[in-house]
Design an enzyme around this catalytic site. Structure first.
Site, short mmCIF file in Angstrom:
data_model
loop_
_atom_site.label_atom_id
_atom_site.label_comp_id
_atom_site.label_asym_id
_atom_site.label_seq_id
_atom_site.Cartn_x
_atom_site.Cartn_y
_atom_site.Cartn_z
N SER A 160 61.01 53.19 54.59
CA SER A 160 60.07 53.75 55.57
C SER A 160 59.63 52.68 56.58
O SER A 160 59.49 52.95 57.77
CB SER A 160 58.85 54.38 54.88
OG SER A 160 57.99 53.41 54.33
N ASN A 185 44.93 53.84 55.32
CA ASN A 185 45.73 54.76 56.12
C ASN A 185 45.00 56.10 56.28
O ASN A 185 44.59 56.71 55.30
CB ASN A 185 47.10 54.99 55.44
CG ASN A 185 48.13 55.58 56.40
OD1 ASN A 185 47.78 55.98 57.51
ND2 ASN A 185 49.37 55.62 55.98
N HIS A 234 50.56 52.91 65.17
CA HIS A 234 50.20 53.63 63.94
C HIS A 234 50.07 52.56 62.85
O HIS A 234 50.95 51.71 62.72
CB HIS A 234 51.29 54.65 63.59
CG HIS A 234 51.16 55.16 62.18
ND1 HIS A 234 49.99 55.71 61.72
CD2 HIS A 234 52.03 55.17 61.13
CE1 HIS A 234 50.15 56.06 60.45
NE2 HIS A 234 51.37 55.72 60.07
N CYS A 289 52.28 61.61 60.19
CA CYS A 289 51.26 60.88 60.97
C CYS A 289 51.41 61.07 62.47
O CYS A 289 50.63 60.51 63.25
CB CYS A 289 51.32 59.39 60.65
SG CYS A 289 51.07 59.05 58.92
N GLU A 343 48.38 66.54 57.53
CA GLU A 343 49.43 66.74 56.54
C GLU A 343 48.80 66.88 55.15
O GLU A 343 49.48 66.74 54.15
CB GLU A 343 50.44 65.60 56.58
CG GLU A 343 49.82 64.23 56.38
CD GLU A 343 50.86 63.12 56.42
OE1 GLU A 343 51.70 63.09 55.53
OE2 GLU A 343 50.79 62.28 57.35
#
Ligand code: HMG
Length: 395
Positions: free
Chosen positions: A204, A278, A236, A113, A81
């Protein structure tokens, strides 16, 4: 022998510069315990100008590919992304740098992701549908950028994961069916005019946990499995605290004595993520690598994997640990790579942060500055990105 399809090799590369989050906490006048415990992160990788998604992916994949792989890959999927071009797929630069044969299909996929998981499942279907196909390369490479002094700053990071997918894999056999769920929500996004992401942070995290509940419930309904059928669960990991919340949610009904193993495995599965931050689409697979590298798992152990990409798409699936998988990992390479990184001051990090994401149309040159990297981004000429390999590919 029953035919299985799954992950045969894993490669990993992350930038060779990092910021210690205790230093960031001091600079932002935040209690360091908030970052270390509240967010659950220790350090974050910082991208220097000589690296981007293409070079990080090439550095990760070159660790695992031999000449036979380069000849036999007939599908190359680049999940990101953090695209460097609105039209041309990063997969094509990567194919060239790695000298993967030209009779391969190569393209880029995007869904935050979740992209690498989309790639992994496409790879599975491709090998299942085409008996003559032998190998698929799936890479996930990203740079997580939210901006200086934003709430998301502490959850930044960067890196790439490369997965070689084959029949009779030596690390993990993927299992079917899987459970997935998609719904249009605005929890995290990056419009074309920005090089940093926008996030509705708390929302989120709620959506991540809601999608986990939905996909895990659907997975159990489809397979008749329960948590007792899973040795460990991988998540994740945008930051480790959120994976921890996911595990707490999944284990809420277990007796205290039955929970311990899951939390022990979770610690092992987040050793690398705590140091890198991340990776966006690579984060779940870095967590997988962390667990495999730290832990001696029994052959046949079933791992649950939860993939989440904002926007949002989630998938819950499982994979079986293969016998003697430890012999096919490069634990020392991964550990050395992290140990040899250079620590930055906050001022140096801020300077690097502002240098990356160049949008200028002028020619410029960039000197290599990542000692462990075999590939680097050398700048731009005639509005074309220039990539360099420091040494010949080994077979
Ligand atoms: P924030 O406002 O700084 O955090 O944003 P907070 O005030 O809610 O505090 C965080 C935690 O620290 C809390 O714990 C506090 O209690 C604790 P919790 O209630 O969550 O258990 N805390 C402390 N703990 C110990 N000692 C202290 C202390 N002070 C506070 N002194 C947020 C945090 C994650 C929202 C922000 O960093 C952010 O917006 N990050 C970016 C968005 C993100 O990562 N979202 C994750 C879900 S979405 C996803 O996973 C997809 C993604 O990877 C992108 C993609 O798909 O491409 C992001």
């Amino acid at each position: 022998m029953e035919t299985t399809i799954g992950i045969d090799k894993i490669g990993f590369y992350s930038p060779e510069y990092y910021l210690d989050l205790a230093d960031l906490a001091a600079a932002r006048q935040v209690d360091p315990a908030k970052y270390k415990i509240g967010i659950g992160q220790d350090q974050m990788a910082v991208l220097p100008p000589d690296q981007d998604i293409v070079t990080m992916a090439a550095n990760a994949a070159s660790q695992i590919l031999d000449q036979a792989d380069r000849e036999q890959i007939d599908l190359l999927i680049f999940a990101t992304e953090s695209g460097i071009d609105q039209s041309k797929a990063a997969a094509l630069y990567l194919q060239e740098l790695l000298a993967v044969n030209h009779k391969a299909r190569a393209f880029e996929v995007k869904e935050a992701c979740y992209g690498a998981t989309a790639g992994l499942q496409i790879a599975y279907d491709h090998l299942a549908a085409h008996p003559q196909s032998q190998k698929v390369l799936v890479v996930g490479a990203d740079v997580a950028r939210y901006g200086l002094a934003t709430a998301g700053e502490v959850t930044q990071g960067a890196g790439a994961i490369a997965l070689l997918i084959t029949r009779q894999p030596r690390l993990l056999a993927l299992q079917q069916p899987t459970a997935y769920y998609s719904e249009e929500i605005m929890d995290f996004w990056r419009p074309n005019y920005r090089d940093t992401a926008l996030a509705d942070g708390k929302f989120s995290t709620e959506q991540y946990l809601r999608f986990l509940a939905l996909t895990w419930q659907d997975y159990q309904a489809k397979t008749n499995m329960t948590l007792a059928d899973l040795t460990a669960v991988l998540f994740h990991i945008p930051f480790t605290k959120l994976g921890l919340k996911g595990l707490r949610q999944m284990t809420a009904d277990l007796a205290a004595s039955d929970k311990d193993n899951y939390f022990d495995y979770f610690q092992q599965a987040t050793v690398y993520n705590r140091q890198v931050g991340n990776l966006y689409t690579g984060s779940l697979y870095l967590s997988l690598l962390s667990l495999l590298d730290q832990q001696q798992l029994p052959a046949g152990a079933r791992l649950g994997l939860y993939s989440y990409g904002s926007g949002a798409v989630a998938e819950f699936f499982t994979a079986l640990v293969q016998p003697d998988y430890q012999q096919h990992l490069q634990v020392a390479v991964h550990q050395q790579q992290l140990a040899q990184r250079q620590r930055l001051t906050v001022a140096e990090y801020e300077q690097l942060f502002q240098q990356t994401g160049l949008t200028d149309d002028q020619d410029y040159q960039i000197e290599p500055q990542s000692p462990q990297a075999k590939f680097y981004f050398a700048g731009q000429h005639d509005q074309r990105r220039i990539y360099q390999r420091k040494e010949p590919l080994h077979s």
